[in-house]
Scaffold this motif. Structure first.
Motif, mmCIF file in Angstrom:
data_model
loop_
_atom_site.group_PDB
_atom_site.id
_atom_site.type_symbol
_atom_site.label_atom_id
_atom_site.label_comp_id
_atom_site.label_asym_id
_atom_site.label_seq_id
_atom_site.Cartn_x
_atom_site.Cartn_y
_atom_site.Cartn_z
ATOM 1 N N TYR A 65 0.881 -1.170 0.000
ATOM 2 C CA TYR A 65 0.000 0.000 0.000
ATOM 3 C C TYR A 65 0.914 1.213 0.000
ATOM 4 C CZ TYR A 65 -3.939 -2.985 1.364
ATOM 5 O OH TYR A 65 -4.907 -3.946 1.407
ATOM 6 N N VAL A 113 4.182 1.085 1.999
ATOM 7 C CA VAL A 113 4.103 0.054 3.031
ATOM 8 C C VAL A 113 3.940 -1.330 2.398
ATOM 9 C CG1 VAL A 113 2.876 -0.711 5.105
ATOM 10 C CG2 VAL A 113 2.950 1.725 4.518
ATOM 11 N N ALA A 136 2.639 -4.437 3.194
ATOM 12 C CA ALA A 136 1.791 -5.081 4.202
ATOM 13 C C ALA A 136 2.099 -6.571 4.249
ATOM 14 C CB ALA A 136 0.319 -4.848 3.885
ATOM 15 N N PRO A 195 1.794 -10.156 15.411
ATOM 16 C CA PRO A 195 1.327 -8.975 16.147
ATOM 17 C C PRO A 195 0.459 -8.082 15.266
ATOM 18 C CG PRO A 195 3.604 -8.686 15.490
ATOM 19 C CD PRO A 195 3.220 -10.084 15.102
ATOM 20 N N ASN A 196 -0.110 -7.035 15.824
ATOM 21 C CA ASN A 196 -0.913 -6.086 15.057
ATOM 22 C C ASN A 196 -0.096 -5.544 13.890
ATOM 23 O OD1 ASN A 196 -2.172 -4.983 18.178
ATOM 24 N ND2 ASN A 196 -3.317 -6.092 16.653
ATOM 25 N N GLY A 197 -0.730 -5.480 12.744
ATOM 26 C CA GLY A 197 -0.076 -4.909 11.572
ATOM 27 C C GLY A 197 0.883 -5.850 10.868
ATOM 28 N N ALA A 198 0.905 -7.126 11.273
ATOM 29 C CA ALA A 198 1.854 -8.069 10.684
ATOM 30 C C ALA A 198 1.520 -8.395 9.232
ATOM 31 C CB ALA A 198 1.881 -9.355 11.505
ATOM 32 N N GLY A 199 0.270 -8.204 8.868
ATOM 33 C CA GLY A 199 -0.132 -8.517 7.495
ATOM 34 C C GLY A 199 -1.039 -9.733 7.404
ATOM 35 N N LYS A 200 -1.564 -10.164 8.534
ATOM 36 C CA LYS A 200 -2.425 -11.357 8.551
ATOM 37 C C LYS A 200 -3.722 -11.121 7.767
ATOM 38 C CE LYS A 200 -2.780 -11.310 13.073
ATOM 39 N NZ LYS A 200 -2.002 -10.106 13.408
ATOM 40 N N SER A 201 -4.398 -10.037 8.099
ATOM 41 C CA SER A 201 -5.678 -9.782 7.429
ATOM 42 C C SER A 201 -5.473 -9.552 5.939
ATOM 43 C CB SER A 201 -6.363 -8.565 8.044
ATOM 44 O OG SER A 201 -6.700 -8.834 9.378
ATOM 45 N N THR A 202 -4.413 -8.861 5.594
ATOM 46 C CA THR A 202 -4.140 -8.613 4.178
ATOM 47 C C THR A 202 -3.942 -9.933 3.441
ATOM 48 O OG1 THR A 202 -3.090 -6.553 4.852
ATOM 49 C CG2 THR A 202 -2.690 -7.278 2.608
ATOM 50 N N GLN A 220 -12.217 -10.009 9.755
ATOM 51 C CA GLN A 220 -11.904 -9.484 11.087
ATOM 52 C C GLN A 220 -12.998 -8.523 11.548
ATOM 53 O OE1 GLN A 220 -7.999 -7.803 11.363
ATOM 54 N NE2 GLN A 220 -8.186 -7.333 13.519
ATOM 55 N N GLU A 243 -9.401 -13.850 13.070
ATOM 56 C CA GLU A 243 -9.691 -13.610 14.488
ATOM 57 C C GLU A 243 -11.143 -13.942 14.825
ATOM 58 O OE1 GLU A 243 -8.160 -10.046 16.169
ATOM 59 O OE2 GLU A 243 -6.521 -9.937 14.738
ATOM 60 N N HIS A 254 -5.117 -14.113 17.996
ATOM 61 C CA HIS A 254 -4.203 -13.532 18.971
ATOM 62 C C HIS A 254 -4.133 -14.414 20.208
ATOM 63 C CE1 HIS A 254 -3.125 -9.680 17.253
ATOM 64 N NE2 HIS A 254 -4.362 -9.584 16.803
HETATM 65 N N1 LIG Z 1 -6.362 -0.587 2.839
HETATM 66 C C1 LIG Z 1 -5.159 -0.296 3.350
HETATM 67 N N2 LIG Z 1 -4.533 0.840 2.979
HETATM 68 C C2 LIG Z 1 -3.313 1.139 3.461
HETATM 69 N N3 LIG Z 1 -2.627 0.375 4.328
HETATM 70 C C3 LIG Z 1 -3.190 -0.766 4.750
HETATM 71 C C4 LIG Z 1 -4.485 -1.162 4.285
HETATM 72 N N4 LIG Z 1 -4.785 -2.347 4.865
HETATM 73 C C5 LIG Z 1 -3.740 -2.674 5.645
HETATM 74 N N5 LIG Z 1 -2.770 -1.733 5.585
HETATM 75 C C6 LIG Z 1 -1.485 -1.767 6.295
HETATM 76 O O1 LIG Z 1 -0.911 -3.039 6.080
HETATM 77 C C7 LIG Z 1 -0.282 -3.513 7.255
HETATM 78 C C8 LIG Z 1 -0.838 -4.872 7.620
HETATM 79 O O2 LIG Z 1 -2.184 -4.752 8.010
HETATM 80 P P1 LIG Z 1 -3.088 -6.009 8.368
HETATM 81 O O3 LIG Z 1 -4.456 -5.509 8.609
HETATM 82 O O4 LIG Z 1 -2.907 -7.050 7.340
HETATM 83 O O5 LIG Z 1 -2.437 -6.504 9.729
HETATM 84 P P2 LIG Z 1 -2.918 -7.634 10.741
HETATM 85 O O6 LIG Z 1 -1.797 -8.583 10.885
HETATM 86 O O7 LIG Z 1 -4.217 -8.182 10.326
HETATM 87 O O8 LIG Z 1 -3.085 -6.816 12.088
HETATM 88 P P3 LIG Z 1 -4.160 -6.951 13.276
HETATM 89 O O9 LIG Z 1 -3.658 -8.005 14.196
HETATM 90 O O10 LIG Z 1 -4.127 -5.633 13.928
HETATM 91 O O11 LIG Z 1 -5.478 -7.275 12.674
HETATM 92 C C9 LIG Z 1 -0.496 -2.446 8.310
HETATM 93 O O12 LIG Z 1 0.669 -1.667 8.353
HETATM 94 C C10 LIG Z 1 -1.648 -1.643 7.785
HETATM 95 O O13 LIG Z 1 -1.542 -0.316 8.190
#
Ligand SMILES: Nc1ncnc2c1ncn2[C@@H]1O[C@H](COP(=O)(O)OP(=O)(O)OP(=O)(O)O)[C@@H](O)[C@H]1O
Ligand SMILES: [Mg+2]
Lengths: 286, 324
Positions: free
Chosen positions: B31, B34, B36, B55-62, B101, B178, B210
């Motif tokens: 993104y 970044v 992700a 952890p938060n922001g690791a990229g799991k949801s992406t 999520q 999650e 988590h």
């Molecule tokens: N639509 C988007 N636009 C810009 N950046 C994004 C977008 N979606 C995710 N990111 C960034 O990508 C990175 C990974 O986000 P992601 O949601 O995949 O993390 P996560 O592992 O699911 O975290 P969490 O445990 O908090 O759910 C983060 O830095 C987030 O800010």
């Protein structure tokens, strides 16, 4: 074709079986837009009472106030009104205006709801539906609402005796087309808004209202100075209104102009549809 | 178990029975600047429970969104049931059940209608959907809420409805981002039980969580992800063996002294982790490590010897505690 895979029966007591994924995908590819339209209509059904009240109450109130009240002050024999009563002159315009108003509502707030407020689009987006189908489904549902509302409106016009031609019913289609010509570009815009800063209020105030005032709704566009007449020319409301008059009481204008009205409205609707499709695909696929 | 005629028509290449259902090669999503997801690779065989931990922001949801065919990848290869989600989005999504999520229920519709409407997106007929919806409502313990508006549900109820919705098409692959966040312990245990049953039926589960206990209970194999990269991969037991000691001694000296006392514990056990609220001492034999602590004249306020868990693996690999 048999599906030998053990399926995901949670309770499994009922012996229910879903059809295989290949069938889901094939059906969704084919009918997806209608599946989504079904959902939007189901939501509309939740407030169908207010939709019907609005569709019936509005024309009756307007036709009465404008056509009966205001008409007593307006010179009815005036050739500027195409040689018909003032009521007959404004009825097709009111029909178009009502459709545009509904389109202005249906193609703004619900779109924001889909992408931002309640993120409604993200549910179906994870299903076999495509972003284009979600957009198309929303449009199909609103089109049906416009048709229904315009039909009710036209019935009221007919009851007031304000449609003198046998072609008056075509105003239902004209109003719906005008609603889409106005609404679809607006939908594309709505789909591009990521930050809600009250843009819709501005759109209503600075685009919708001026278009209404300068679109020949209450008096012929020719009565305006040339300097502001162009507002009407680029306004789908003016094109829709003029077209509606042609059908409603045989308003005389060059055939070419009539064709131009249809072409202009269709072009706007198609442009809006193409932009909307692109927006939906980009935004949902982010 | 006799398995899996997942491709009854033979037109879609789903691989051999019990073959790979999901494979990612150098999967990347950026993104702007970044990254992700930064080039991760994995393969999931049919019927496996595969976890993403990070952890938060690791990229799991992406990652989940790319597998789910809703977010387009920036680079790399991805295949679900042998299909590329970029070109076969509807076909890929037709195979999946998805619990995102963030709940995205239709709040204007009633609870049961949410299930019906969602099932329609798969072209499922009402004659199937009506009884199926009732079955799923029972599964989610929402039968008495069937006619309520979704707005009127509690957070945990909404979560359960989302999970029920994901099962409407009887998917063979379930993506759960999650899934139990926001559920009370009882609801969570019930859900684990249901997921376990699905697993027994051969459903492939992909989940992020988590909760370490959740990962340990449900995942056959997992990857630990941090900053969009895979830090480690293996079964929970393998990961613990490779990245932690058999036992851990948790010592609390009071929040003031935890940090200063660290140096006086040097040399006991294999490794020491000083956290703000406690000191973790990694050792193969926790009891004997604890004896050495007493021998040095140190008197912790509380002490506890336990087996290593994924939490410790996580701490080791990412330097962060999972539950912040
Ligand atoms: N639509 C988007 N636009 C810009 N950046 C994004 C977008 N979606 C995710 N990111 C960034 O990508 C990175 C990974 O986000 P992601 O949601 O995949 O993390 P996560 O592992 O699911 O975290 P969490 O445990 O908090 O759910 C983060 O830095 C987030 O800010
Ligand atoms: Mg996440």
């Amino acid at each position: 074709m048999t599906d030998a895979a053990p399926r995901t029966g949670v309770a499994g007591r009922t012996g229910l079986r879903a059809h295989p994924p290949e069938v889901s995908a094939a059906r969704a590819r084919r009918w997806g837009a209608f599946y989504y339209a079904e959902q939007v209509l189901r939501v509309m059904k939740g407030y169908s009472w207010s939709i019907v009240m609005y569709s019936v109450g509005q024309p009756v109130a307007y036709l009465f106030a404008m056509g009966v009240g205001l008409a007593t002050l307006v010179d009815t024999g005036n050739a500027a009104f195409g040689g018909v009563s003032y009521l007959a002159f404004i009825a097709p315009a009111l029909l178009v205006s009502a459709a545009v108003m509904t389109a202005a509502n249906e193609f703004t707030f619900p779109i924001m709801d889909g992408f931002k407020w309640r993120r409604i689009y993200y549910g179906p987006h994870a299903s076999p539906l495509t972003p284009q189908q979600i957009a198309a489904g929303q449009i199909i549902a609103v089109t049906l609402r416009l048709l229904l509302q315009s039909a009710i409106y036209f019935a009221a016009v007919a009851l007031f005796g304000a449609s003198t031609s046998g072609w008056g019913w075509a105003g239902i289609l004209v109003a719906t087309l005008t609603g889409l010509a106005f609404g679809l570009p607006l939908m594309a815009y709505s789909a591009s808004i990521t930050e809600d800063k009250g843009q819709f209020a501005l759109v209503m105030r600075f685009i919708v209202m001026p278009l209404f005032l300068f679109s020949g709704t209450f008096f012929p566009l020719d009565n305006l100075p040339v300097a502001v007449r162009w507002v009407g020319w680029i306004s789908p409301i003016w094109h829709g209104t003029e077209l509606g008059r042609v059908f409603s009481f045989g308003y005389r204008e060059p055939l070419l102009l009539t064709v131009l009205h249809v072409a202009f409205l269709a072009a706007l609707a198609v442009l809006g549809w193409v932009l909307t499709r692109r927006r939906f695909t980009l935004r949902l696929g982010q | 178990m006799h398995n899996h005629a997942l491709t009854p028509t033979g037109t879609l290449t789903g691989g051999p029975p019990n073959g790979t259902v999901i494979s990612a090669e150098n999967l990347t999503k950026t993104y702007g600047d970044v990254a992700a997801v930064d080039g991760i690779s994995f393969a999931v065989p049919a019927g496996e429970s595969f976890g993403l931990l990070g952890p938060n922001g690791a990229g799991k949801s992406t990652t989940m969104k790319m597998i789910g065919g809703v977010t387009r990848r920036t680079a790399g290869q991805l295949s679900i049931m042998g299909l590329d989600p970029d070109t076969h989005g509807p076909e890929v999504r037709a195979h999946l059940g998805v619990v995102p999520q963030q709940d995205n229920l239709d709040e204007e519709l009633r609870v049961r209608d949410n299930l019906l409407v969602y099932g329609r997106y798969f072209g499922l007929p009402m004659s199937y959907l009506r009884p199926k919806a009732d079955e799923l409502l029972e599964f989610a313990q929402l039968t008495d809420k069937a006619k309520s508006k979704v707005d009127a549900l509690s957070g945990g109820m909404k979560r359960r409805l989302t999970i029920a919705r994901s099962l409407i098409n009887e998917p063979r692959i379930l993506l759960l981002d999650e899934p139990t966040t926001g559920l009370d312990p009882q609801a969570r245990h019930i859900l684990w039980d249901r997921l376990f049953r699905l697993k027994e039926q051969g459903v492939t589960l992909i989940l992020t969580t988590h909760y370490m206990d959740e990962a340990e209970q449900l995942c056959d194999r997992l990857i630990v992800v941090d900053k969009g990269r895979i830090m480690a991969e293996g079964s929970p037991a393998q990961l613990i063996r490779e990245h932690s000691t058999r036992e851990v001694v948790e010592l609390r000296f009071g929040s003031e002294r935890n940090a200063t006392i660290g140096s006086r514990l040097e040399g006991i056990g294999e490794r020491l982790e000083v956290l703000p609220d406690r000191v973790l001492m990694y050792a193969h034999d926790g009891e004997s490590a604890l004896e050495q602590v007493s021998a040095r004249g140190l008197r912790p306020l509380t002490s506890l010897v336990r087996r290593s868990s994924l939490e410790d693996v996580f701490l080791r690999l990412t330097g962060r505690s999972l539950i912040d």
